[in-house]
Scaffold this active site. Structure first.
Site, PDB file in Angstrom:
ATOM      1  CB  THR A 108       4.057  11.193 -19.928  1.00  0.00           C
ATOM      2  OG1 THR A 108       3.588   9.902 -20.294  1.00  0.00           O
ATOM      3  CG2 THR A 108       4.133  12.084 -21.158  1.00  0.00           C
ATOM      4  CG  HIS A 121       1.075  13.416 -22.805  1.00  0.00           C
ATOM      5  ND1 HIS A 121      -0.141  13.508 -22.176  1.00  0.00           N
ATOM      6  CD2 HIS A 121       1.120  12.169 -23.334  1.00  0.00           C
ATOM      7  CE1 HIS A 121      -0.805  12.378 -22.321  1.00  0.00           C
ATOM      8  NE2 HIS A 121      -0.072  11.543 -23.019  1.00  0.00           N
ATOM      9  CD  GLU A 130       4.063   7.332 -17.850  1.00  0.00           C
ATOM     10  OE1 GLU A 130       2.995   7.692 -17.338  1.00  0.00           O
ATOM     11  OE2 GLU A 130       4.764   8.079 -18.574  1.00  0.00           O
ATOM     12  CG  HIS A 131       3.278   4.643 -21.379  1.00  0.00           C
ATOM     13  ND1 HIS A 131       3.610   5.951 -21.062  1.00  0.00           N
ATOM     14  CD2 HIS A 131       2.024   4.444 -20.933  1.00  0.00           C
ATOM     15  CE1 HIS A 131       2.581   6.515 -20.447  1.00  0.00           C
ATOM     16  NE2 HIS A 131       1.605   5.631 -20.349  1.00  0.00           N
ATOM     17  CD  GLU A 187      15.664  -9.234  18.457  1.00  0.00           C
ATOM     18  OE1 GLU A 187      14.746  -8.523  18.910  1.00  0.00           O
ATOM     19  OE2 GLU A 187      15.701  -9.659  17.287  1.00  0.00           O
ATOM     20  CG  HIS A 214      10.113  -7.861  23.677  1.00  0.00           C
ATOM     21  ND1 HIS A 214      10.491  -6.619  24.125  1.00  0.00           N
ATOM     22  CD2 HIS A 214       9.598  -7.678  22.426  1.00  0.00           C
ATOM     23  CE1 HIS A 214      10.236  -5.726  23.196  1.00  0.00           C
ATOM     24  NE2 HIS A 214       9.684  -6.338  22.152  1.00  0.00           N
TER      25      HIS A 214
END
Length: 446
Positions: free
Chosen positions: A246, A271, A338-339, A426, A431
């Site tokens: 963190t 933490h 993160e913060h 292509e 197709h």
């Protein structure tokens, strides 16, 4: 205790790009690739031996001998009944606020009428089954149960299970996840809970066992072994993120209160010894004042020697000095925290200019601690600079957008020649043939 990085003068001019600037900034060592090789045999053992492997790993890693991995329903009820009333009230308020925010994230189907007779609808379908992980090592995080479960529930996920490591010494709840985790599950209506931790929990959800059905997605924070297991199973199951240590970054000027800044740095450092705490400021006076505040505040708290001191003194933490606010914004965008706290004059306007952050906390009255528990926002956020390309957990994390294409014959006829032309360009003639077959091999417009 905390180091300084001086980016004043010509330093930022010499490093104009995000990657080069990012290399100058502090970050914890977190080698998921190395851990991957260690979790591989654990994951495959769970694949082949199921619950028996989970029981053996609980004894090896958690010091607990289990009879079964699923938590009995009675234990969930008892945990809630015995929960401290104040803790229960706090959890209930956290759930209420999280629901209020995440409910507004729901998406409705949207139809675009491309041409008359041709439309594309995008509908949103929830993941069918999700495995949630709640850590249980140095700390117990019932708040993470809320942050993972609420957006999944608001997205409409029908099947949900949670895993958390069994506790070796937890009174009557020994051999089970922490009782506060169990109580949070009960409050949220999660009745499928497993006493399984680490990489083996991710493997249980990825492969399924005799007891636990396989999940489509796994979310929730964890240590490096959990992150490595998520990487191992990426592609087989969906994951939220490989959560690293963190981190907090604070962008502050001389209007910031050094006591507030110091307390917020410490709150993140408690933490984990690898937690990152970074202050970016153009004020040497503030930097000095914050350093002076750290010592007495640290002395007044706990987890000092095992977490806070190693975190603040580690290479991942620093006070970064810049010439001004513009340079500070460049630094925090390169860091991608993160913060991110903004403690400057006109913090709201400054926050609006930030490009890269997991979550932004504006001004002195919106600390990260508020976001961890009761802001209503989600605290499962990208770490390690991943905020430059990833978002935090939300209702959208559990939804899949599916396009529904609905064209009439006339609408297809109008564009058929373009489809055939592009297919031939292509070198994919089949197709084009699939279009021609619908019009007797003669495409309108050709």
């Amino acid at each position: 205790m905390i180091s300084r990085i001086d980016l004043r003068g010509d330093t930022l001019t010499d490093f104009p790009s995000g990657a080069a600037l990012r290399a100058l900034l502090p970050r914890a060592d977190f080698d998921v690739a190395a851990a991957l090789e260690k979790v591989r045999p654990i994951c495959e053992d769970v694949h082949h031996r199921g619950d028996a492997a989970l029981i053996e790993y609980a004894e090896k890693f958690d010091g607990v001998r289990l009879d079964q991995v699923r938590v009995p329903a009675a234990a969930l009820t008892r945990a809630l009944d015995e929960l401290d009333p104040q803790v229960r009230a706090a959890l209930e308020e956290s759930i209420r606020r999280a629901r209020a925010v995440h409910r507004e994230q729901r998406r409705a189907p949207h139809t675009v009428q491309v041409v008359p007779g041709g439309k594309v609808t995008e509908k949103w379908v929830p993941v069918e089954r999700v495995g949630l992980y709640a850590p249980g090592g140095r700390s117990v995080y019932p708040s993470s149960v809320i942050m993972n479960a609420v957006p999944a529930q608001e997205a409409g996920v029908e099947s949900m299970a949670l895993a958390s490591p069994p506790q070796a010494d937890c009174g009557d709840f020994s051999g089970l996840p922490h009782p506060t985790i169990l109580a949070a599950c009960a409050l949220l209506g999660i009745d499928e809970v497993y006493a399984v931790g680490g990489a083996q929990a991710v493997a249980m959800f990825a492969y399924g066992t005799e007891t636990c059905a396989a999940a489509n997605m796994v979310t929730g924070p964890g240590n490096i072994w959990v992150a490595a297991a998520k990487r191992y199973f990426t592609g087989r199951i969906g994951i939220d993120t490989e959560a690293g240590p963190t981190e907090i970054a604070v962008l502050a000027d001389d209007t910031a209160d050094p006591a507030h800044v110091a307390s917020d740095l410490i709150s993140q450092a408690e933490h984990d010894p690898l937690a990152a705490a970074v202050l970016v400021t153009d004020s040497v006076a503030l930097a000095d004042a914050v350093e002076k505040e750290l010592a007495p505040q640290i002395a007044a708290t706990k987890h000092v020697e095992d977490r806070i001191v190693p975190a603040l003194s580690g290479r991942q933490s620093a006070i970064v000095l810049v010439d001004g606010l513009e340079e500070g914004l460049r630094v925090v965008d390169a860091y991608g925290a993160e913060h991110l706290e903004i403690q400057t004059a006109d913090a709201t306007a400054v926050a609006g200019r930030v490009k890269n952050a997991g979550a932004i906390f504006v001004g002195p009255w919106a600390p990260v601690s508020l976001g961890d528990y009761c802001a209503g926002s989600n605290h499962v956020l990208p770490t390690g600079g991943c905020a430059c390309h990833s978002s935090g957990l939300s209702v959208q994390s559990f939804l899949r957008g599916i396009h529904i294409v609905d064209y009439t014959r006339d609408a297809l006829a109008e564009v058929a020649h373009h489809v055939v032309t592009l297919a031939e360009a292509e070198d994919l003639p089949a197709h084009g043939a699939a279009i021609k077959a619908r019009f007797g091999w003669k495409v309108p417009g050709q």
